[in-house]
Design a protein around this motif. Structure first.
Motif, PDB file in Angstrom:
ATOM      1  N   ILE A 151       0.780  -0.896  -0.239  1.00 30.57           N
ATOM      2  CA  ILE A 151       0.158  -0.326   0.096  1.00 30.57           C
ATOM      3  C   ILE A 151       0.660   1.073  -0.101  1.00 30.57           C
ATOM      4  O   ILE A 151       0.581   2.054  -0.693  1.00 30.57           O
ATOM      5  CB  ILE A 151      -0.343  -0.110   1.429  1.00 30.57           C
ATOM      6  N   TRP A 152       2.128   1.061   0.627  1.00 32.79           N
ATOM      7  CA  TRP A 152       3.119   2.238   1.244  1.00 32.79           C
ATOM      8  C   TRP A 152       3.669   2.552  -0.319  1.00 32.79           C
ATOM      9  O   TRP A 152       3.393   3.391  -0.834  1.00 32.79           O
ATOM     10  CB  TRP A 152       3.692   1.850   1.679  1.00 32.79           C
ATOM     11  N   CYS A 153       4.018   1.445  -0.440  1.00 34.94           N
ATOM     12  CA  CYS A 153       4.487   1.743  -2.566  1.00 34.94           C
ATOM     13  C   CYS A 153       3.551   1.635  -3.426  1.00 34.94           C
ATOM     14  O   CYS A 153       3.843   3.519  -4.159  1.00 34.94           O
ATOM     15  CB  CYS A 153       5.305   0.690  -2.949  1.00 34.94           C
ATOM     16  N   LYS A 154       2.113   1.581  -3.411  1.00 36.60           N
ATOM     17  CA  LYS A 154       1.481   2.783  -4.114  1.00 36.60           C
ATOM     18  C   LYS A 154       0.975   4.179  -4.286  1.00 36.60           C
ATOM     19  O   LYS A 154       0.836   4.598  -4.700  1.00 36.60           O
ATOM     20  CB  LYS A 154      -0.326   1.217  -4.185  1.00 36.60           C
ATOM     21  N   ILE A 155       1.312   4.330  -2.608  1.00 38.03           N
ATOM     22  CA  ILE A 155       0.589   5.466  -2.682  1.00 38.03           C
ATOM     23  C   ILE A 155       1.534   6.394  -3.022  1.00 38.03           C
ATOM     24  O   ILE A 155       1.380   7.763  -3.246  1.00 38.03           O
ATOM     25  CB  ILE A 155       0.863   5.877  -1.091  1.00 38.03           C
ATOM     26  N   ARG A 156       3.436   6.252  -2.611  1.00 32.59           N
ATOM     27  CA  ARG A 156       4.185   7.051  -2.857  1.00 32.59           C
ATOM     28  C   ARG A 156       4.292   6.979  -4.387  1.00 32.59           C
ATOM     29  O   ARG A 156       4.626   7.830  -5.210  1.00 32.59           O
ATOM     30  CB  ARG A 156       5.507   5.818  -2.461  1.00 32.59           C
ATOM     31  N   TYR A 157       3.903   5.688  -5.264  1.00 33.38           N
ATOM     32  CA  TYR A 157       3.575   5.478  -6.854  1.00 33.38           C
ATOM     33  C   TYR A 157       2.256   6.949  -7.518  1.00 33.38           C
ATOM     34  O   TYR A 157       2.701   7.442  -8.670  1.00 33.38           O
ATOM     35  CB  TYR A 157       3.712   4.187  -7.549  1.00 33.38           C
ATOM     36  N   TRP A 158       1.614   6.855  -6.357  1.00 30.82           N
ATOM     37  CA  TRP A 158       0.926   7.814  -6.786  1.00 30.82           C
ATOM     38  C   TRP A 158       1.312   8.941  -7.026  1.00 30.82           C
ATOM     39  O   TRP A 158       0.960  10.492  -8.178  1.00 30.82           O
ATOM     40  CB  TRP A 158      -0.660   7.591  -6.185  1.00 30.82           C
ATOM     41  N   GLN A 159       1.516   9.403  -6.068  1.00 27.33           N
ATOM     42  CA  GLN A 159       2.688  10.076  -5.472  1.00 27.33           C
ATOM     43  C   GLN A 159       3.466  11.041  -6.744  1.00 27.33           C
ATOM     44  O   GLN A 159       3.351  12.343  -7.304  1.00 27.33           O
ATOM     45  CB  GLN A 159       3.299  10.461  -3.905  1.00 27.33           C
ATOM     46  N   ASN A 160       4.441  10.147  -7.254  1.00 28.08           N
ATOM     47  CA  ASN A 160       5.023   9.913  -8.348  1.00 28.08           C
ATOM     48  C   ASN A 160       4.252  10.616  -9.346  1.00 28.08           C
ATOM     49  O   ASN A 160       4.489  11.799 -10.543  1.00 28.08           O
ATOM     50  CB  ASN A 160       5.598   9.804  -8.487  1.00 28.08           C
ATOM     51  N   LEU A 161       2.852  10.027 -10.206  1.00 25.97           N
ATOM     52  CA  LEU A 161       2.801  10.130 -10.985  1.00 25.97           C
ATOM     53  C   LEU A 161       1.834  11.042 -11.153  1.00 25.97           C
ATOM     54  O   LEU A 161       1.372  11.912 -12.185  1.00 25.97           O
ATOM     55  CB  LEU A 161       0.952   9.296 -11.425  1.00 25.97           C
ATOM     56  N   LYS A 162       0.983  11.540 -10.134  1.00 33.33           N
ATOM     57  CA  LYS A 162       0.193  12.959  -9.736  1.00 33.33           C
ATOM     58  C   LYS A 162       1.296  13.931  -9.330  1.00 33.33           C
ATOM     59  O   LYS A 162       1.006  15.363  -9.317  1.00 33.33           O
ATOM     60  CB  LYS A 162      -0.747  12.763  -9.012  1.00 33.33           C
ATOM     61  N   ASP A 163       2.686  14.065  -9.247  1.00 31.99           N
ATOM     62  CA  ASP A 163       3.519  15.006  -8.812  1.00 31.99           C
ATOM     63  C   ASP A 163       3.062  15.573  -7.919  1.00 31.99           C
ATOM     64  O   ASP A 163       2.982  17.738  -8.124  1.00 31.99           O
ATOM     65  CB  ASP A 163       3.829  16.518 -10.375  1.00 31.99           C
ATOM     66  N   VAL A 164       3.012  15.267  -6.954  1.00 31.98           N
ATOM     67  CA  VAL A 164       2.479  15.866  -5.586  1.00 31.98           C
ATOM     68  C   VAL A 164       3.973  15.482  -4.553  1.00 31.98           C
ATOM     69  O   VAL A 164       4.559  14.488  -4.646  1.00 31.98           O
ATOM     70  CB  VAL A 164       1.451  14.505  -4.670  1.00 31.98           C
ATOM     71  N   SER A 165       4.271  17.370  -3.667  1.00 31.98           N
ATOM     72  CA  SER A 165       5.040  16.952  -3.255  1.00 31.98           C
ATOM     73  C   SER A 165       4.497  16.659  -1.581  1.00 31.98           C
ATOM     74  O   SER A 165       3.456  15.736  -1.341  1.00 31.98           O
ATOM     75  CB  SER A 165       5.110  18.649  -2.573  1.00 31.98           C
ATOM     76  N   ASP A 166       5.693  16.377  -1.228  1.00 30.22           N
ATOM     77  CA  ASP A 166       5.950  15.087   0.354  1.00 30.22           C
ATOM     78  C   ASP A 166       4.594  16.160   1.343  1.00 30.22           C
ATOM     79  O   ASP A 166       3.971  15.327   1.739  1.00 30.22           O
ATOM     80  CB  ASP A 166       7.306  15.158   0.318  1.00 30.22           C
ATOM     81  N   THR A 167       4.807  17.720   0.782  1.00 31.14           N
ATOM     82  CA  THR A 167       4.326  18.706   2.216  1.00 31.14           C
ATOM     83  C   THR A 167       2.526  18.287   1.922  1.00 31.14           C
ATOM     84  O   THR A 167       1.927  18.146   2.825  1.00 31.14           O
ATOM     85  CB  THR A 167       4.149  19.593   1.703  1.00 31.14           C
ATOM     86  N   GLU A 168       2.633  18.021   0.034  1.00 29.91           N
ATOM     87  CA  GLU A 168       0.967  17.086   0.404  1.00 29.91           C
ATOM     88  C   GLU A 168       0.845  16.196   0.861  1.00 29.91           C
ATOM     89  O   GLU A 168      -0.629  15.861   1.101  1.00 29.91           O
ATOM     90  CB  GLU A 168       0.730  17.751  -1.219  1.00 29.91           C
ATOM     91  N   LEU A 169       1.348  15.183   0.038  1.00 36.74           N
ATOM     92  CA  LEU A 169       1.089  14.234   0.670  1.00 36.74           C
ATOM     93  C   LEU A 169       0.642  13.650   2.453  1.00 36.74           C
ATOM     94  O   LEU A 169      -0.388  13.093   2.677  1.00 36.74           O
ATOM     95  CB  LEU A 169       1.727  13.117   0.103  1.00 36.74           C
ATOM     96  N   ALA A 170       2.125  14.366   2.888  1.00 37.65           N
ATOM     97  CA  ALA A 170       1.732  14.371   4.344  1.00 37.65           C
ATOM     98  C   ALA A 170      -0.114  15.001   4.706  1.00 37.65           C
ATOM     99  O   ALA A 170      -0.438  14.676   5.539  1.00 37.65           O
ATOM    100  CB  ALA A 170       2.928  15.624   5.379  1.00 37.65           C
ATOM    101  N   ALA A 171      -0.193  16.363   3.704  1.00 36.85           N
ATOM    102  CA  ALA A 171      -1.346  17.227   4.579  1.00 36.85           C
ATOM    103  C   ALA A 171      -2.815  15.578   4.060  1.00 36.85           C
ATOM    104  O   ALA A 171      -3.472  16.119   5.278  1.00 36.85           O
ATOM    105  CB  ALA A 171      -1.771  18.173   4.143  1.00 36.85           C
ATOM    106  N   TYR A 172      -2.222  15.121   3.089  1.00 39.31           N
ATOM    107  CA  TYR A 172      -3.849  14.240   2.759  1.00 39.31           C
ATOM    108  C   TYR A 172      -3.334  12.827   3.744  1.00 39.31           C
ATOM    109  O   TYR A 172      -5.115  12.812   3.940  1.00 39.31           O
ATOM    110  CB  TYR A 172      -3.183  13.523   1.548  1.00 39.31           C
TER     111      TYR A 172
END
Length: 93
Positions: free
Chosen positions: A32-53
């Motif tokens: 699940i964590w790998c999929k979340i990080r993969y989604w983050q790269n696909l959507k070009d989301v920053s670590d700050t945004e992901l942390a907020a999500y």
């Protein structure tokens, strides 16, 4: 002797017993964590945004990178809710 699903059987000729060896597998929280990080790269989301999500701090993201065992269902649900996703959609990526 019962066979386990994730085990390999090896015959030990010296002792005459079957030795069970566990296969290495990727745990569900790591997947699940790998999929979340993969989604983050696909959507070009920053670590700050992901942390907020996920409602965590950025340091926690790095901790999850090292060992995703501590990610909770609550955090995964936060991520899925914010992004209007279902768990099966995330895992199908």
């Amino acid at each position: 002797m019962k066979c386990r699903r994730n085990a390999l059987m090896n015959w030990n000729e010296r002792t005459g017993y079957v030795i069970m060896k566990k296969e290495k597998r990727i745990t569900i929280y790591k997947k699940i964590w790998c999929k979340i990080r993969y989604w983050q790269n696909l959507k070009d989301v920053s670590d700050t945004e992901l942390a907020a999500y996920l409602r965590v701090c950025e340091r926690t993201l790095r901790d999850y990178d090292k060992n995703a065992r501590n990610i909770t269902l609550e955090k995964i649900d936060n991520f899925l809710t914010v992004n209007s996703m279902e768990l099966d959609e995330l895992l199908a990526m």
